[in-house]
Design an enzyme around this catalytic site. Structure first.
Site, PDB file in Angstrom:
ATOM      1  N   LYS A  52     -16.644   2.732 -22.524  1.00 42.25           N
ATOM      2  CA  LYS A  52     -16.484   1.823 -21.380  1.00 42.25           C
ATOM      3  C   LYS A  52     -15.340   0.831 -21.629  1.00 42.25           C
ATOM      4  O   LYS A  52     -14.479   0.613 -20.783  1.00 42.25           O
ATOM      5  CB  LYS A  52     -17.806   1.091 -21.138  1.00 42.25           C
ATOM      6  CG  LYS A  52     -17.755   0.014 -20.086  1.00 42.25           C
ATOM      7  CD  LYS A  52     -17.475   0.560 -18.704  1.00 42.25           C
ATOM      8  CE  LYS A  52     -17.194  -0.594 -17.740  1.00 42.25           C
ATOM      9  NZ  LYS A  52     -16.799  -0.136 -16.420  1.00 42.25           N
ATOM     10  N   CYS A  84     -14.581  -7.609 -14.497  1.00 43.10           N
ATOM     11  CA  CYS A  84     -14.589  -6.637 -15.595  1.00 43.10           C
ATOM     12  C   CYS A  84     -13.343  -6.679 -16.473  1.00 43.10           C
ATOM     13  O   CYS A  84     -13.438  -7.008 -17.653  1.00 43.10           O
ATOM     14  CB  CYS A  84     -14.797  -5.230 -15.047  1.00 43.10           C
ATOM     15  SG  CYS A  84     -16.466  -5.026 -14.387  1.00 43.10           S
ATOM     16  N   GLY A 101       1.589  -5.935  -8.721  1.00 45.62           N
ATOM     17  CA  GLY A 101       0.845  -6.891  -7.910  1.00 45.62           C
ATOM     18  C   GLY A 101       0.871  -8.266  -8.523  1.00 45.62           C
ATOM     19  O   GLY A 101       1.845  -8.645  -9.204  1.00 45.62           O
ATOM     20  N   THR A 106     -22.041  -3.687 -19.551  1.00 42.90           N
ATOM     21  CA  THR A 106     -20.935  -3.406 -20.479  1.00 42.90           C
ATOM     22  C   THR A 106     -21.127  -4.268 -21.726  1.00 42.90           C
ATOM     23  O   THR A 106     -21.106  -5.495 -21.640  1.00 42.90           O
ATOM     24  CB  THR A 106     -19.592  -3.744 -19.797  1.00 42.90           C
ATOM     25  OG1 THR A 106     -19.498  -2.973 -18.603  1.00 42.90           O
ATOM     26  CG2 THR A 106     -18.420  -3.441 -20.723  1.00 42.90           C
ATOM     27  N   ARG A 162     -14.656 -13.442  -8.551  1.00 44.76           N
ATOM     28  CA  ARG A 162     -14.624 -13.727  -9.989  1.00 44.76           C
ATOM     29  C   ARG A 162     -13.236 -13.403 -10.562  1.00 44.76           C
ATOM     30  O   ARG A 162     -12.727 -12.314 -10.372  1.00 44.76           O
ATOM     31  CB  ARG A 162     -15.714 -12.932 -10.725  1.00 44.76           C
ATOM     32  CG  ARG A 162     -17.112 -13.464 -10.395  1.00 44.76           C
ATOM     33  CD  ARG A 162     -18.207 -12.696 -11.096  1.00 44.76           C
ATOM     34  NE  ARG A 162     -18.494 -11.412 -10.468  1.00 44.76           N
ATOM     35  CZ  ARG A 162     -19.491 -10.607 -10.838  1.00 44.76           C
ATOM     36  NH1 ARG A 162     -20.299 -10.985 -11.823  1.00 44.76           N
ATOM     37  NH2 ARG A 162     -19.686  -9.463 -10.233  1.00 44.76           N
ATOM     38  N   GLY A 184      -7.765  -8.991 -11.845  1.00 41.99           N
ATOM     39  CA  GLY A 184      -8.818 -10.016 -11.892  1.00 41.99           C
ATOM     40  C   GLY A 184     -10.161  -9.331 -11.850  1.00 41.99           C
ATOM     41  O   GLY A 184     -10.297  -8.187 -12.292  1.00 41.99           O
ATOM     42  N   PHE A 202      -3.232   3.306 -10.540  1.00 45.98           N
ATOM     43  CA  PHE A 202      -3.069   2.036 -11.259  1.00 45.98           C
ATOM     44  C   PHE A 202      -1.615   1.756 -11.634  1.00 45.98           C
ATOM     45  O   PHE A 202      -1.336   1.122 -12.632  1.00 45.98           O
ATOM     46  CB  PHE A 202      -3.972   1.981 -12.508  1.00 45.98           C
ATOM     47  CG  PHE A 202      -5.383   1.633 -12.148  1.00 45.98           C
ATOM     48  CD1 PHE A 202      -5.906   0.388 -12.459  1.00 45.98           C
ATOM     49  CD2 PHE A 202      -6.176   2.531 -11.458  1.00 45.98           C
ATOM     50  CE1 PHE A 202      -7.188   0.038 -12.088  1.00 45.98           C
ATOM     51  CE2 PHE A 202      -7.467   2.195 -11.076  1.00 45.98           C
ATOM     52  CZ  PHE A 202      -7.983   0.951 -11.394  1.00 45.98           C
TER      53      PHE A 202
HETATM   54  P1  NAD Z   1     -23.836  -9.713 -11.540  1.00 40.65           P
HETATM   55  O1  NAD Z   1     -23.554 -11.073 -12.044  1.00 40.65           O
HETATM   56  O2  NAD Z   1     -23.441  -9.354 -10.145  1.00 40.65           O
HETATM   57  O3  NAD Z   1     -25.386  -9.382 -11.678  1.00 40.65           O
HETATM   58  C1  NAD Z   1     -26.157  -9.667 -12.816  1.00 40.65           C
HETATM   59  C2  NAD Z   1     -27.563 -10.042 -12.357  1.00 40.65           C
HETATM   60  O4  NAD Z   1     -28.417 -10.114 -13.493  1.00 40.65           O
HETATM   61  C3  NAD Z   1     -27.663 -11.394 -11.661  1.00 40.65           C
HETATM   62  O5  NAD Z   1     -28.214 -11.216 -10.371  1.00 40.65           O
HETATM   63  C4  NAD Z   1     -28.589 -12.215 -12.570  1.00 40.65           C
HETATM   64  O6  NAD Z   1     -29.402 -13.120 -11.859  1.00 40.65           O
HETATM   65  C5  NAD Z   1     -29.396 -11.124 -13.237  1.00 40.65           C
HETATM   66  N1  NAD Z   1     -30.062 -11.512 -14.480  1.00 40.65           N
HETATM   67  C6  NAD Z   1     -29.586 -12.225 -15.526  1.00 40.65           C
HETATM   68  N2  NAD Z   1     -30.529 -12.311 -16.498  1.00 40.65           N
HETATM   69  C7  NAD Z   1     -31.615 -11.633 -16.066  1.00 40.65           C
HETATM   70  C8  NAD Z   1     -32.891 -11.334 -16.621  1.00 40.65           C
HETATM   71  N3  NAD Z   1     -33.258 -11.761 -17.836  1.00 40.65           N
HETATM   72  N4  NAD Z   1     -33.754 -10.604 -15.895  1.00 40.65           N
HETATM   73  C9  NAD Z   1     -33.411 -10.158 -14.665  1.00 40.65           C
HETATM   74  N5  NAD Z   1     -32.216 -10.391 -14.093  1.00 40.65           N
HETATM   75  C10 NAD Z   1     -31.316 -11.118 -14.769  1.00 40.65           C
HETATM   76  O7  NAD Z   1     -23.138  -8.718 -12.575  1.00 40.65           O
HETATM   77  P2  NAD Z   1     -22.523  -7.258 -12.288  1.00 40.65           P
HETATM   78  O8  NAD Z   1     -21.161  -7.394 -11.721  1.00 40.65           O
HETATM   79  O9  NAD Z   1     -23.526  -6.436 -11.593  1.00 40.65           O
HETATM   80  O10 NAD Z   1     -22.348  -6.726 -13.781  1.00 40.65           O
HETATM   81  C11 NAD Z   1     -23.455  -6.369 -14.581  1.00 40.65           C
HETATM   82  C12 NAD Z   1     -22.950  -5.633 -15.814  1.00 40.65           C
HETATM   83  O11 NAD Z   1     -22.312  -4.408 -15.414  1.00 40.65           O
HETATM   84  C13 NAD Z   1     -21.904  -6.399 -16.617  1.00 40.65           C
HETATM   85  O12 NAD Z   1     -22.060  -6.119 -17.967  1.00 40.65           O
HETATM   86  C14 NAD Z   1     -20.591  -5.828 -16.112  1.00 40.65           C
HETATM   87  O13 NAD Z   1     -19.556  -5.926 -17.061  1.00 40.65           O
HETATM   88  C15 NAD Z   1     -20.961  -4.374 -15.886  1.00 40.65           C
HETATM   89  N6  NAD Z   1     -20.144  -3.676 -14.889  1.00 40.65           N
HETATM   90  C16 NAD Z   1     -19.780  -4.312 -13.748  1.00 40.65           C
HETATM   91  C17 NAD Z   1     -19.031  -3.624 -12.791  1.00 40.65           C
HETATM   92  C18 NAD Z   1     -18.584  -4.304 -11.523  1.00 40.65           C
HETATM   93  O14 NAD Z   1     -17.713  -3.765 -10.847  1.00 40.65           O
HETATM   94  N7  NAD Z   1     -19.158  -5.456 -11.156  1.00 40.65           N
HETATM   95  C19 NAD Z   1     -18.688  -2.285 -13.013  1.00 40.65           C
HETATM   96  C20 NAD Z   1     -19.114  -1.652 -14.173  1.00 40.65           C
HETATM   97  C21 NAD Z   1     -19.847  -2.365 -15.109  1.00 40.65           C
END
Ligand code: NAD
Length: 444
Positions: free
Chosen positions: A205, A261, A254, A121, A340, A258, A250
């Site tokens: 997004k 995102c 609650g 994102t 988180r 948190g 939604f």
């Molecule tokens: P996360 O922290 O679980 O995973 C990110 C991963 O990237 C980590 O394992 C980290 O070690 C790795 N990383 C960092 N720098 C790197 C590099 N240079 N090369 C290789 N790996 C690297 O994060 P997430 O929750 O998966 O979120 C990732 C993105 O997706 C964010 O932008 C988030 O906003 C978006 N997003 C998350 C969700 C969700 O529900 N978690 C949903 C939609 C979108």
């Protein structure tokens, strides 16, 4: 297709696994060697229902592998997804250091035409920055696509496999075709692939998450008003939700939103807007209401016990000194171990500050909670054990298994049967009949 995913977190691992499940050859790459080691030894580092089984199947069919080797991930793939974290910087804007770092590395190892797809994102305009970062390191031709992810933790596989829509920001016919082909297996039920310009995809997004956060803060504010006026939010919620223009999704009060995102994405959008001279007033209010909501449950608990012990001596000591509060639910929402920005952290910290002893239980988030709270709280594998000699129970996360507990057993274990239901999961009339003192959110 040959695909690599850079960043093997919640999004990267689910994306890679689901794309392997649809027949592609996928390499999931991460700089976290421990994570990759775990995955290579058959252990899934996160809790996500259904994920472990899917990973095992695709690894055993040689469609899915894990590596820390960026060169291998880039060279062997035609499509490269960036799915690294975009945490908030000091001013609330999305910190792009991981995205740009990954883009430079991709550029460094490019050996032929590639499509670089941004799944993280990221603020509007990031695709241009990714393009510049890759171009700075290679002479090879490439395209940059924006493909934001809408999955929900706890239902991530289902969301990825059967998305409501797939949003793709593209500016070349060649990549349009490739992306349509890639996602075709996931939209067989007729859900749309929405092709648009890259900036609109990036913005979609943020606008979606901001809308959902707004709905949550809206209903939480209504709950606070209901509590003050003697109305019941559960009746009001139903009365609203049957209106098709509003709907039920939604619309549950609650303890505040948190997770990794909503908090960061609302902040980042406020910040991006301000860079373009727009004061995002609605979004600022959404954040303020959410911060306030995280204090409602602990204030209710403190008020309950203060009114019971109010005398001169009690005014000088901490209001929950000598009290034990059991907490059920620690993750920011059910069916995930993600801690988180979990409201439980704010709530438990204020209970501790007020002098309470906290005994907590969560079906899967206790390792993460242990890292946050250390030995400041007691954690119990069994929810009933957390209730032993507790003065009250606070429901913080609405795991399904909390919905129909053995109330008689609970009464026997607790010093007094007092429940603070931060998610309105219990029938308040039933609980009162059983002899419980019951407090809900925005209920009479
Ligand atoms: P996360 O922290 O679980 O995973 C990110 C991963 O990237 C980590 O394992 C980290 O070690 C790795 N990383 C960092 N720098 C790197 C590099 N240079 N090369 C290789 N790996 C690297 O994060 P997430 O929750 O998966 O979120 C990732 C993105 O997706 C964010 O932008 C988030 O906003 C978006 N997003 C998350 C969700 C969700 O529900 N978690 C949903 C939609 C979108």
């Amino acid at each position: 297709m040959k695909i690599s995913i850079i960043g093997t977190g919640y999004v990267g691992l689910v994306t890679g696994t689901c794309l392997a499940e649809s027949g592609n050859d996928v390499i999931c790459m991460d700089i976290d060697a421990k994570k990759i080691e775990l995955l290579n030894s058959g252990t899934v580092p996160i809790y996500e229902p259904g994920l472990e089984e899917l990973i095992k199947r695709n690894v055993s069919h040689d469609r899915l592998s894990f590596t820390t080797d960026m060169s291998k991930a880039v060279r062997t793939s035609d499509l490269i997804f960036i799915a690294v974290g975009t945490p908030p910087g000091e001013d609330g804007s999305a910190d792009l250091k991981y995205v740009i770092g990954a883009a430079k590395e991709i550029g460094k190892y490019m050996n032929s035409y590639k499509v670089v797809i941004n799944k993280s994102t990221v603020p509007v305009g990031t695709a241009d920055k990714v393009r510049a970062a890759v171009a700075g390191k290679t002479k090879q031709k490439f395209d940059v696509v924006s493909n934001p992810e809408f999955l929900k933790e706890g239902a991530a596989i289902e969301d990825f496999m059967k998305p409501d829509r797939v949003v793709i920001g593209v500016d070349s016919p060649r990549t349009t075709e490739l992306m349509q082909e890639l996602y075709a297996p996931f939209v067989r039920t007729g859900k749309p692939i929405l092709l648009m310009d890259v900036r609109s995809a990036e913005m979609t997004k943020y606008a979606s998450n901001a809308m959902l956060a707004t709905k949550i803060s809206f209903i939480n504010e209504m709950a606070v008003i209901c509590a003050g006026l003697g109305a019941d939010i559960d009746n009001v919620r139903k009365g609203m939700g049957f209106d098709r223009r509003i709907g039920f999704e939604f619309l549950f009060p609650g303890v505040g939103y948190g997770g990794s995102c909503f908090p960061k994405d609302v902040k980042a959008l406020v910040q991006t807007a301000s860079e373009y001279g727009v004061d995002a007033k609605v979004l600022k209010a959404v954040e303020m209401v959410n911060d306030r909501q995280k204090t409602v449950l602990s204030s209710m608990i403190i008020r309950h016990f203060s009114s019971k012990t109010a005398n001169k001596k009690s005014l000088t000591r901490k209001p929950l000194m000598g009290k034990t509060i059991a907490v059920w639910g620690l993750s920011f929402k059910p069916r995930t171990d993600d801690m988180r920005e979990a409201p439980s952290v704010v709530i438990i910290n204020s209970l501790l500050r007020a002098g309470a002893k906290v005994k907590a239980h969560d079906p899967v988030a206790m390792p993460g909670a242990r890292r946050i709270f250390k030995n400041r709280i007691q954690l119990f594998e069994d929810g009933y054990e957390a209730l032993r000699s507790a003065d009250a129970l606070a429901i913080v996360t609405e795991w399904n298994e909390f919905r129909t507990p053995d109330f008689q057993k609970m009464k026997k274990l607790m010093i007094k049967p007092v429940v603070f239901d931060g998610r309105n999961i219990f029938n308040q009339d039933e609980l009162r009949k059983l002899g419980f003192t019951y407090y809900g959110m925005g209920r009479k």
